[in-house]
Design a protein around this motif. Structure first.
Motif, short mmCIF file in Angstrom:
data_model
loop_
_atom_site.label_atom_id
_atom_site.label_comp_id
_atom_site.label_asym_id
_atom_site.label_seq_id
_atom_site.Cartn_x
_atom_site.Cartn_y
_atom_site.Cartn_z
N GLY A 127 45.03 39.26 -18.85
CA GLY A 127 45.86 40.01 -17.60
C GLY A 127 45.05 40.14 -16.35
N TYR A 128 44.07 39.59 -16.13
CA TYR A 128 43.13 39.90 -14.83
C TYR A 128 43.49 38.84 -13.94
N LYS A 129 43.48 39.01 -12.69
CA LYS A 129 43.55 38.22 -11.64
C LYS A 129 42.13 37.48 -11.44
N VAL A 130 42.23 36.12 -11.63
CA VAL A 130 40.81 35.41 -11.70
C VAL A 130 40.78 33.94 -10.80
N GLY A 131 39.97 33.80 -10.26
CA GLY A 131 39.32 32.73 -9.44
C GLY A 131 38.21 32.08 -9.76
N LEU A 132 38.08 30.87 -9.71
CA LEU A 132 36.92 30.07 -10.14
C LEU A 132 36.68 29.14 -8.95
N LEU A 133 35.42 29.07 -8.63
CA LEU A 133 34.96 28.43 -7.74
C LEU A 133 33.91 27.50 -8.16
N ASP A 134 34.14 26.00 -8.10
CA ASP A 134 33.08 25.05 -8.70
C ASP A 134 32.11 24.83 -7.79
N ALA A 135 30.90 25.45 -7.63
CA ALA A 135 29.77 25.31 -6.47
C ALA A 135 28.75 24.23 -6.91
N ASP A 136 29.18 23.61 -7.95
CA ASP A 136 28.17 22.58 -8.62
C ASP A 136 28.31 21.46 -7.38
N LEU A 175 39.12 26.17 -7.01
CA LEU A 175 38.71 25.24 -5.82
C LEU A 175 37.25 24.58 -6.21
N SER A 176 37.23 23.41 -5.80
CA SER A 176 35.85 22.58 -6.15
C SER A 176 35.87 21.40 -5.02
N ILE A 177 34.62 21.09 -4.94
CA ILE A 177 34.15 19.91 -3.80
C ILE A 177 34.82 18.77 -4.56
#
Length: 365
Positions: A127-136, A175-177
């Motif tokens: 139930g959490y608001k989650v973001g994931l940034l692919d910094a690799d 988001l990811s490069i």
């Protein structure tokens, strides 16, 4: 030991010179007129011209050493730094984000991106608001793991700024490069180019309100890590390793980097990935292919906690390849990542409330 008095302290401090101009700290007026003496205890303030001052730590140590050398090593010295010029207040880059968590590994190939992706999904399921940034930057794999390799990105205006709209899948903003370059071509960028691209994905994207912002960091230690630390107020990092000694040696270096004075980011705990192999048809069997409980021993040595032990299960790999993280499933592998999510939530709460970390292993044997 002779009786202490202010002039005796000042005479000792007059032997300490401020680097660069050759003048001593008493002559420069850096010793405040608040010297307090209580028996063998001495306390006072040192006034530095700016904040931060690159010589602050070394001068404080030199002042303590001067008193111990010139007067007595029995003197208990307390020095408080103060500043003529306060550091400018930095506005948070992501003011609507509550917790920023880095997912790191000392070396590649230990399943860091798999852990990051499934942890993000598990937190979203809670139930959490989650973001994931692919910094690799040089090996982005999050688009593949979420099945968004061919996703188009768009921009919209927010408060007069054009911001990137993150992709969204399974309740996680992504988001990811890898979404901005040809997926079949290598990313041949110098370090500065990679750092600038990463800042753009952080600062020029509409992440909105998030409870947890996860960052899938590159393996090893690099200037990308420094960019992230300098750009964001990171709550803590989760370090991923396999049980084998080669991986553990690199994980130890990664932990040392984050806990160093230059980086100073708390380590929330370790994840032992590929802890054992379990055949799908025989879920009660365990085969320790890469060694046994190596990350548990490392966590104990480094004074941190084991957050979870993740087994090698075929469905975890299949889920990553198919773009459907196993944390979506209600099975043993999915429960392992749900357990990890609960442990991370607890570690973050302890970090935010300044509670000591727990080091017990809450893993079903």
């Amino acid at each position: 030991m002779e009786t202490l008095y202010p002039n005796l302290i000042l005479e000792a401090l007059a032997t300490v010179r401020y680097p660069g101009n050759g003048k001593n700290i008493v002559e420069l007026g850096m010793v405040a007129d608040d010297i307090r003496i209580d028996g063998c205890k001495v306390s006072f303030s040192l006034i530095f011209p700016k904040n931060p001052d690159p010589f602050m730590k070394s001068l404080i140590k030199s002042a303590e050493a001067a008193i111990h050398t010139r007067i007595s090593p029995e003197v208990e010295v307390t020095i408080t730094p103060s500043f003529l010029t306060a550091a400018p207040e930095r506005k948070p880059v992501l003011p609507q984000v509550k917790n920023i968590i880095g997912i790191s590994s000392g070396k590649g190939g230990v399943g860091k991106s798999t852990v990051a992706s499934n942890l993000a999904v598990a937190l979203a399921r809670e139930g959490y608001k989650v973001g994931l940034l692919d910094a690799d930057i040089f090996g982005p794999s999050v688009p593949k793991m979420f099945g968004i390799e061919d996703e188009d990105l768009f921009m919209h205006e927010v408060d007069g700024r054009q911001l990137i709209i993150p992709a969204e899948r399974y309740g996680v903003k992504l988001l990811s490069i890898g979404l901005l370059v040809d997926k079949n071509s290598p990313v041949l960028w110098r370090g500065s180019m990679a750092s600038n691209a990463l800042r753009q994905l952080i600062e020029e994207a509409d992440w909105g309100e998030l409870d947890y912002f996860l960052i899938d960091m590159p393996p090893g230690t690099s200037d990308i890590h420094l960019t992230l630390v300098q750009t964001l107020a990171i709550t803590g990092v989760v370090v991923v390793s396999t049980p084998q000694e080669v991986a553990l040696a690199d994980a130890r270096k990664g932990i040392a980097m984050f806990t160093s004075d230059k980086v100073n980011v708390p380590v929330l705990g370790l994840v032992e990935n590929m802890a054992w192999f379990t055949p799908e048809a025989h879920p009660d069997e365990r085969y320790y292919i890469f060694g046994r409980e190596g990350a548990i021993r490392l966590a104990d040595d480094m004074g941190t906690r084991i957050l979870a032990q993740i087994p090698i299960v075929g469905s975890i790999c299949d889920g990553g390849d198919d773009g459907t993280p196993i944390a979506l499933e209600d099975n043993a592998a999915g429960y392992a990542f749900m357990h990890l999510a609960h442990e991370v939530i607890d570690a973050v709460e302890r970090r935010n409330n300044f509670l000591p970390p727990t080091v017990k292993v809450n893993v079903k044997k």
